[in-house]
Design a protein around this motif. Sequence first.
Motif, PDB file in Angstrom:
ATOM      1  N   ALA A 105     -12.198-103.862 -52.550  1.00 16.80           N
ATOM      2  CA  ALA A 105     -12.627-102.847 -53.557  1.00 16.80           C
ATOM      3  C   ALA A 105     -11.299-102.219 -54.121  1.00 16.80           C
ATOM      4  O   ALA A 105     -10.326-102.568 -53.714  1.00 16.80           O
ATOM      5  N   VAL A 106     -11.743-101.571 -54.964  1.00 17.42           N
ATOM      6  CA  VAL A 106     -10.679-100.658 -55.753  1.00 17.42           C
ATOM      7  C   VAL A 106     -10.424 -99.429 -54.796  1.00 17.42           C
ATOM      8  O   VAL A 106     -11.585 -98.789 -54.708  1.00 17.42           O
ATOM      9  N   TYR A 107      -9.348 -98.956 -54.164  1.00 22.82           N
ATOM     10  CA  TYR A 107      -9.347 -97.679 -53.580  1.00 22.82           C
ATOM     11  C   TYR A 107      -8.641 -96.518 -54.432  1.00 22.82           C
ATOM     12  O   TYR A 107      -7.559 -96.662 -55.090  1.00 22.82           O
ATOM     13  N   TYR A 108      -9.342 -95.414 -54.343  1.00 28.00           N
ATOM     14  CA  TYR A 108      -8.822 -94.404 -55.157  1.00 28.00           C
ATOM     15  C   TYR A 108      -8.294 -93.203 -54.131  1.00 28.00           C
ATOM     16  O   TYR A 108      -9.253 -92.952 -53.240  1.00 28.00           O
ATOM     17  N   CYS A 109      -7.270 -92.825 -54.759  1.00 27.63           N
ATOM     18  CA  CYS A 109      -6.733 -91.224 -53.947  1.00 27.63           C
ATOM     19  C   CYS A 109      -7.511 -90.240 -54.541  1.00 27.63           C
ATOM     20  O   CYS A 109      -7.602 -90.260 -55.951  1.00 27.63           O
ATOM     21  N   ASN A 110      -7.969 -89.367 -53.670  1.00 27.92           N
ATOM     22  CA  ASN A 110      -8.484 -88.179 -54.265  1.00 27.92           C
ATOM     23  C   ASN A 110      -7.829 -86.864 -53.713  1.00 27.92           C
ATOM     24  O   ASN A 110      -7.465 -86.850 -52.521  1.00 27.92           O
ATOM     25  N   ALA A 111      -7.647 -85.820 -54.409  1.00 31.03           N
ATOM     26  CA  ALA A 111      -7.067 -84.544 -53.883  1.00 31.03           C
ATOM     27  C   ALA A 111      -7.623 -83.412 -54.526  1.00 31.03           C
ATOM     28  O   ALA A 111      -8.099 -83.470 -55.558  1.00 31.03           O
ATOM     29  N   ASP A 112      -7.898 -82.262 -53.588  1.00 28.49           N
ATOM     30  CA  ASP A 112      -8.340 -80.882 -54.114  1.00 28.49           C
ATOM     31  C   ASP A 112      -7.335 -80.179 -54.024  1.00 28.49           C
ATOM     32  O   ASP A 112      -6.906 -79.652 -52.861  1.00 28.49           O
ATOM     33  N   LEU A 113      -7.028 -79.554 -55.281  1.00 26.94           N
ATOM     34  CA  LEU A 113      -5.520 -78.770 -55.163  1.00 26.94           C
ATOM     35  C   LEU A 113      -5.801 -77.579 -55.928  1.00 26.94           C
ATOM     36  O   LEU A 113      -6.694 -77.505 -56.790  1.00 26.94           O
TER      37      LEU A 113
END
Length: 124
Positions: free
Chosen positions: A91-99
Motif C-alpha cells: 500500500a501507500v503509507y501515509y503519516c498523520n499528525a494532529d497538532l
Amino acid sequence: QVQLVESGGGSVQPGGSLELSCAASGSIREINDMGWYRQVPGKQRELVASITSKLVSKYTDSVMGRFTISRDNAKKMVYLKMTSLKPEDTAVYYCNADLEYFSGHYILGPLEVWGEGTLVTVSS
C-alpha cells in the motif's frame, strides 16, 4: 507552514522488514496524536497504528504483533517498524499528525496534517 515528510518505503519480499519514518517540521507548538494510515487503489484509507503524546499506541487487528509504532517527541518524529510483511501489506503509507502551530502571534489548531505518502511493496 507545517509539513510531514515520510521516508523508508520500498520493496521487500514476504517475511521481510521495513521501517518507515516521518518528520514533522514548521512552526509547531504541540503534536497530539500521530499515526500511520495506508491505502490501496480502490479502497478507503485505513488506520494502521496510532500513538498519543503520552506514548499510548493502538493497532489495527491485521498488523497486531507484526508492526510497532513509536515516536520521538523531541525530534517531532514518528516511526513504523514493520516485520513479517505480507503481500496484503502492500500500500501507500501515509503519516498523520494532529497538532497545534504558531501563526504570527496566534496559536492555531488542532490541525490534521498528512504526509505525501510512501509506497511499500511486498512481493516475491
